[in-house]
Design an enzyme around this catalytic site. Structure first.
Site, PDB file in Angstrom:
ATOM      1  N   GLY A 152       0.800  -1.227   0.000  1.00 18.46           N
ATOM      2  CA  GLY A 152       0.000   0.000   0.000  1.00 18.46           C
ATOM      3  C   GLY A 152       0.827   1.267   0.000  1.00 18.46           C
ATOM      4  CG  ASP A 278      -5.191  -1.039 -14.602  1.00 18.66           C
ATOM      5  OD1 ASP A 278      -4.952  -1.693 -15.630  1.00 18.66           O
ATOM      6  OD2 ASP A 278      -4.343  -0.840 -13.715  1.00 18.66           O
TER       7      ASP A 278
HETATM    8  P1  AMP Z   1      -0.153   0.403 -11.244  1.00 17.93           P
HETATM    9  O1  AMP Z   1       0.837  -0.487 -11.924  1.00 17.93           O
HETATM   10  O2  AMP Z   1       0.480   1.448 -10.374  1.00 17.93           O
HETATM   11  O3  AMP Z   1      -1.137   0.982 -12.190  1.00 17.93           O
HETATM   12  O4  AMP Z   1      -0.942  -0.530 -10.238  1.00 17.93           O
HETATM   13  C1  AMP Z   1      -1.706  -1.639 -10.637  1.00 17.93           C
HETATM   14  C2  AMP Z   1      -2.491  -2.164  -9.463  1.00 17.93           C
HETATM   15  O5  AMP Z   1      -1.632  -2.591  -8.414  1.00 17.93           O
HETATM   16  C3  AMP Z   1      -3.410  -1.138  -8.828  1.00 17.93           C
HETATM   17  O6  AMP Z   1      -4.550  -1.814  -8.383  1.00 17.93           O
HETATM   18  C4  AMP Z   1      -2.596  -0.618  -7.670  1.00 17.93           C
HETATM   19  O7  AMP Z   1      -3.394  -0.076  -6.664  1.00 17.93           O
HETATM   20  C5  AMP Z   1      -1.894  -1.885  -7.213  1.00 17.93           C
HETATM   21  N1  AMP Z   1      -0.629  -1.604  -6.526  1.00 17.93           N
HETATM   22  C6  AMP Z   1       0.509  -1.138  -7.089  1.00 17.93           C
HETATM   23  N2  AMP Z   1       1.474  -0.994  -6.155  1.00 17.93           N
HETATM   24  C7  AMP Z   1       0.945  -1.382  -4.978  1.00 17.93           C
HETATM   25  C8  AMP Z   1       1.448  -1.459  -3.644  1.00 17.93           C
HETATM   26  N3  AMP Z   1       2.690  -1.133  -3.325  1.00 17.93           N
HETATM   27  N4  AMP Z   1       0.604  -1.904  -2.695  1.00 17.93           N
HETATM   28  C9  AMP Z   1      -0.652  -2.252  -2.989  1.00 17.93           C
HETATM   29  N5  AMP Z   1      -1.179  -2.197  -4.225  1.00 17.93           N
HETATM   30  C10 AMP Z   1      -0.395  -1.773  -5.211  1.00 17.93           C
HETATM   31 MG    MG Z   2      -2.699   2.073 -12.156  1.00 17.40          MG
END
Ligand code: AMP
Ligand code: MG
Length: 520
Positions: A152, A278
């Site tokens: 998170g 997303d």
């Molecule tokens: P992103 O690659 O940043 O677009 O993230 C893709 C998904 O992974 C989204 O649902 C984010 O909220 C989740 N996510 C990315 N990094 C983390 C993290 N460190 N902790 C929890 N969820 C994460």
């Molecule tokens: Mg994202």
């Protein structure tokens, strides 16, 4: 309508903290003079999890975007003393209902039925000084129901990258989420090494994504899709609402905005790197700066992201991926576009077919504008020829365009500042003669045309090697001075600034960054 109890809110996240308890963590107080509204969290509970950020031990404000703070109606001088707790997630803004939004998405083409804000919390919406409604979100604010295996949190490196690149994009007039503040948390988080944790305050027209619609499509919940579409139309495309089929018009608006957005990326050499559905905004803003980068040497097939091994999100794949994402979006709307499936598909297809035309109109117009000429077939082919030479000689994308006026006004400076291989190529000298003659013959005022080129071809972009340097200073020495310098260059991208001239230089071979990482 939604009498069923929200399945999401009943669960606990992987930290074992009951969500209702978590919500009581933070003391409510005012954020600046901002009044929060919470239209998204007034949607049914299936759209989000109500959750507060997880408090951090030792928050420090390392950067506030004072201009953006003012735009929002905040007093920047009191942020550090009054508002730090809120930007760190240690206190809640009064009137705010903090939520993590649910969404789904195709990641590198693979369907994931539930993603959601896994490390972000939406504080709510504020009306800015121009009357626009904007989301304020903390990114890196602790686990939520959607964190899966993640902690998170966000580490300071990716937070700095997002801050600089998003603000650079805004200064280039490219629609984007914005960055209000960087707060370090005082806690170390585990990445490839232990890194300082940080929270980015992100500001966006909204955080509704193609994946938000896909989540409900995955649940076969047309009623929720209709609610979300009505909400999005009302918030982003009110004109579509007046049409006899608002959902077709809604799709048309999103298609148009996305085509324009991606053409504007292409015109500055920007590679998003992770254009999953997303990470594709309904409002047509650039969102989720992960392994993104601006190209230095021009290469149409360029990929930076370490995880994009197949080149799905390479520079020249972006326009096609934009349409792919929009097609996934259109699918989600079929059930509300028309109860007759064939009719619905025909209507959606007709709209999707406008994508290429919109993209090309903007891209081609922009390319001609970059070489100072009006848009016609001949000028366009001249612009494409230049791209070909740049590609053959690996010339710097940004500086080649920026230096073109000097071919006319200061040939010696052009020669001194432009890539050797490009200027020495025979083909380029023919091109240069042709272009110079066209500028002399076709534009009303040469000075004005060259001046206009300097208003669209930036001198400063957030270059990868410089961002890395900023991150290294921040992590190794807690020194944020390099961040200040690059921030002032990339937020004034078109003006000459002799003191910052070194920041317009491409990397030396040993400085070149070949790969970027998600850093999650
Ligand atoms: P992103 O690659 O940043 O677009 O993230 C893709 C998904 O992974 C989204 O649902 C984010 O909220 C989740 N996510 C990315 N990094 C983390 C993290 N460190 N902790 C929890 N969820 C994460
Ligand atoms: Mg994202």
């Amino acid at each position: 309508m939604y009498s069923r109890r929200d399945a999401l809110a009943m669960e606990t996240d992987h930290t074992g903290i009951d969500t209702s308890e978590r919500h009581k963590y933070s003391e409510p107080k005012h954020l600046g003079n901002l009044n929060f509204d919470n239209t998204y969290s007034r949607l049914p509970e299936i759209f989000f999890q109500e959750i507060a950020p997880k408090p951090v031990s030792n928050p420090k404000l390392v950067r506030l975007n004072t201009n953006l703070a003012k735009e929002l109606g905040m007093d920047p001088s009191t942020v550090e003393t009054r508002d730090l707790d809120i930007l760190a997630g240690n206190a809640a803004p009064l009137e705010s209902k903090q939520i993590a939004m649910v969404y789904a998405g195709h990641q590198f083409g693979n369907w994931v039925p539930r993603l959601g804000d896994g490390r972000a919390v939406l504080l709510g919406e504020v009306i800015d000084t121009s009357g626009a409604r904007r989301d304020i979100q903390l990114k890196g604010s602790g686990p939520t129901l959607f964190s899966r295996m993640g902690d998170g949190r966000a580490s300071v490196g990716p937070v700095i990258r997002e801050y600089l690149v998003s603000e650079g994009m805004a200064a280039l007039q490219i629609p984007t989420t914005r960055s209000l503040a960087i707060v370090t948390t005082g806690e170390l988080i585990a990445r490839e090494r232990m890194e300082p944790g940080a929270i980015l305050t992100r500001v966006a027209s909204s955080h509704i994504r193609v994946g938000t619609f896909q989540y409900f499509y995955g649940q076969r919940d047309d009623e929720a899709i209709r609610l979300l579409a009505d909400y999005s139309i009302n918030r982003h495309y009110p004109n579509a609402g007046e049409n006899s089929n608002p959902y077709v018009e809604f799709l048309r608006s999103v298609v148009e905005k996305t085509a324009e957005l991606i053409s504007s990326w292409m015109l500055v050499g920007f590679i998003h790197g992770v254009m999953n559905t997303d990470n594709s905004s309904i409002a047509g803003e650039t969102i989720d700066y992960g392994p993104c980068a601006f190209m230095d040497a021009f290469d149409a097939n360029k990929v930076f992201s370490s995880i994009d091994t197949g080149g799905r999100y390479a520079y020249n794949q972006q326009p096609a991926i934009g349409l792919w994402n929009l097609s996934r979006f259109a699918e989600t709307l079929l059930g509300i576009i028309d109860s007759d499936k064939e009719q619905a598909t025909a209507k959606a297809r007709e709209v999707l077919e406008t994508y290429w035309q919109t993209f090309e109109e903007h891209f081609h117009f922009g390319l001609c504008q970059k070489i100072g000429l009006e848009h016609n077939e001949e000028n366009l082919s001249l612009a494409f020829q230049l791209l070909d030479f740049m590609s053959e000689t690996k010339a710097d994308f940004t500086n080649t365009f920026r230096n073109l006026p000097k071919l006319i006004t200061a040939p010696e400076a052009f020669n001194a500042e432009t890539d050797n291989k490009l200027k020495l190529s025979d083909k380029f000298s023919d091109w240069s003669a042709k272009w110079t003659a066209k500028i002399a013959g076709e534009v009303k005022s040469v000075d004005e045309a060259l001046g206009n080129m300097n208003k669209i071809n930036p001198l400063f972009i957030p270059r990868n090697h410089q961002i890395q340097r900023v991150i290294d200073f921040a992590i190794e020495a807690e020194d944020y001075e390099p961040l200040e310098q690059i921030f002032s260059a990339v937020t004034n991208p078109f003006g000459e600034n002799p003191q910052l001239k070194h920041l317009s230089e491409p990397p030396k071979p040993e400085e070149e960054i070949k790969q970027t990482f998600c850093g999650t």
